[in-house]
Design a protein around this motif. Structure first.
Motif, PDB file in Angstrom:
ATOM      1  N   LEU A  39      43.618  28.578  55.101  1.00  0.00           N
ATOM      2  CA  LEU A  39      44.663  29.283  55.843  1.00  0.00           C
ATOM      3  C   LEU A  39      46.017  28.738  55.418  1.00  0.00           C
ATOM      4  CD1 LEU A  39      45.592  31.174  58.153  1.00  0.00           C
ATOM      5  CD2 LEU A  39      45.243  29.256  59.735  1.00  0.00           C
ATOM      6  N   ALA A  44      49.100  33.321  57.744  1.00  0.00           N
ATOM      7  CA  ALA A  44      49.523  33.343  59.138  1.00  0.00           C
ATOM      8  C   ALA A  44      50.606  34.395  59.370  1.00  0.00           C
ATOM      9  CB  ALA A  44      50.014  31.956  59.558  1.00  0.00           C
ATOM     10  N   LEU A 307      46.406  29.290  63.452  1.00  0.00           N
ATOM     11  CA  LEU A 307      47.480  30.160  62.977  1.00  0.00           C
ATOM     12  C   LEU A 307      48.849  29.572  63.322  1.00  0.00           C
ATOM     13  CD1 LEU A 307      45.948  33.616  63.929  1.00  0.00           C
ATOM     14  CD2 LEU A 307      46.438  32.828  61.608  1.00  0.00           C
TER      15      LEU A 307
END
Length: 325
Positions: A39, A44, A307
């Protein structure tokens, strides 16, 4: 299986963790049991509707994963259940995902799932940028801005392997220590006042030959002005916020170049070369010359915190979502 699904991109409240059927692979596809999903900052942004391209709804975040081959579709050869692979998928925040078999790459035996999930995009970007776009030469000085992030740490490591002297710029002592642990020869803070003088001192009175810049923030113009004659400034991303401008006379005065690095277009327009570049990177891992760091890991049910963390700029390396191996 569990899967994160967003019905709205307005905020994290638009997402939920739901139960969904385990998908069946079609012809040419592989089903993966995901152990880690990488990620990054852009992932995000996309998930929260803040990127220039908005994904269709419903949206499951994550595209770069590592895991185990779980099932094969018709016509798939060269892979077997249980193989450890990295792959790109449409929706990595899940227990399982489908992907074309050609998108799967086996992992070296000494590479962990967490290393692999954040590897492909970051390290391809670093090697493509430094070697293909900047023509970095052994003995040159490389300045990496945002050096503790996922692509920044990749540039630090790849720059060292290519024979450069690597200066790592990061905003906190913890980030600078992390960049040093990744192989930076020297570290530098990101405070604007007196920054060019401190950089010049680290460069022995001249300036860096190459700048790898995934931030393009307040230091963008001061960094370019600090380049040595014939220097190359690589524009990699805009994690610093608003996109900056540069007076057109500066490249002329410095004999320098401002060059873009876009790994997605590299994959699109130079696919065979990109595949060779990834093979080379993985060979370095197998040989023990390259050991990517693992970022902070979040459980799948903590997707919201993951996130937010990826957006915060606090992370060291690439953030991970998943249970690991």
């Amino acid at each position: 299986m569990r899967k994160v699904v967003g019905e709205s991109l307005e905020s994290l409240s638009g997402y939920s963790l739901v139960e969904a059927p385990v998908p069946e692979p079609g012809p040419g596809q592989v089903r993966l049991r995901i152990t880690d999903c990488g990620l990054g900052y852009v992932d995000a942004l996309v998930a929260l509707g803040r990127y220039q391209v908005k994904p269709p709804l419903p949206h499951t975040p994550g595209q770069e994963v590592a895991g185990l081959v779980d099932a094969l579709g018709e016509g798939v050869a060269g892979l077997a259940p249980g193989d450890r692979v990295m792959a790109t998928v449409a929706g990595g925040f899940a227990d399982f995902a489908l992907t074309p078999a050609v998108a799967c790459v086996r992992l070296p035996a000494n590479m962990t799932s967490g290393q692999a999930a954040g590897f492909r995009i970051n390290h391809l970007t670093a090697l493509h940028g430094l070697e293909h776009r900047a023509a970095l030469r052994p003995g040159e000085t490389l300045l990496v801005l945002g050096a503790a992030g996922g692509v920044g740490t990749a540039a630090v490591q790849v720059g060292r392997i290519l024979g450069a002297r690597v200066l790592a710029c990061a905003s906190t002592p913890e980030k600078r220590a992390f960049a040093a642990a990744c192989g930076a020869d020297e570290t530098l803070d990101a405070e604007g006042e007196g920054w060019r003088d401190r950089l010049k001192a680290l460069c022995g009175g001249k300036g860096p030959d190459v700048i790898f810049d995934p931030v393009c923030g307040p230091l963008f113009e001061p960094a370019f002005r600090s380049l040595a004659w014939g220097g190359r400034h690589l524009v990699v991303g805009f994690a610093g916020g608003p996109i900056p401008a540069l007076p057109a006379n500066l490249p002329l005065m410095k004999g320098a170049s401002l060059t873009g690095v876009d790994v997605r277009q590299f994959l699109l327009f130079e696919g065979p070369r990109a595949a060779q570049t990834l093979d080379r990177l993985l060979a370095w891992v197998a040989e023990g010359r390259l050991s990517p760091p693992e970022g902070r890991r979040f459980a799948l049910e903590d997707y919201g915190a993951a996130l937010e963390f990826a957006l915060s700029g606090q992370g060291l390396g690439k953030t991970l979502v998943g249970a690991g191996e």
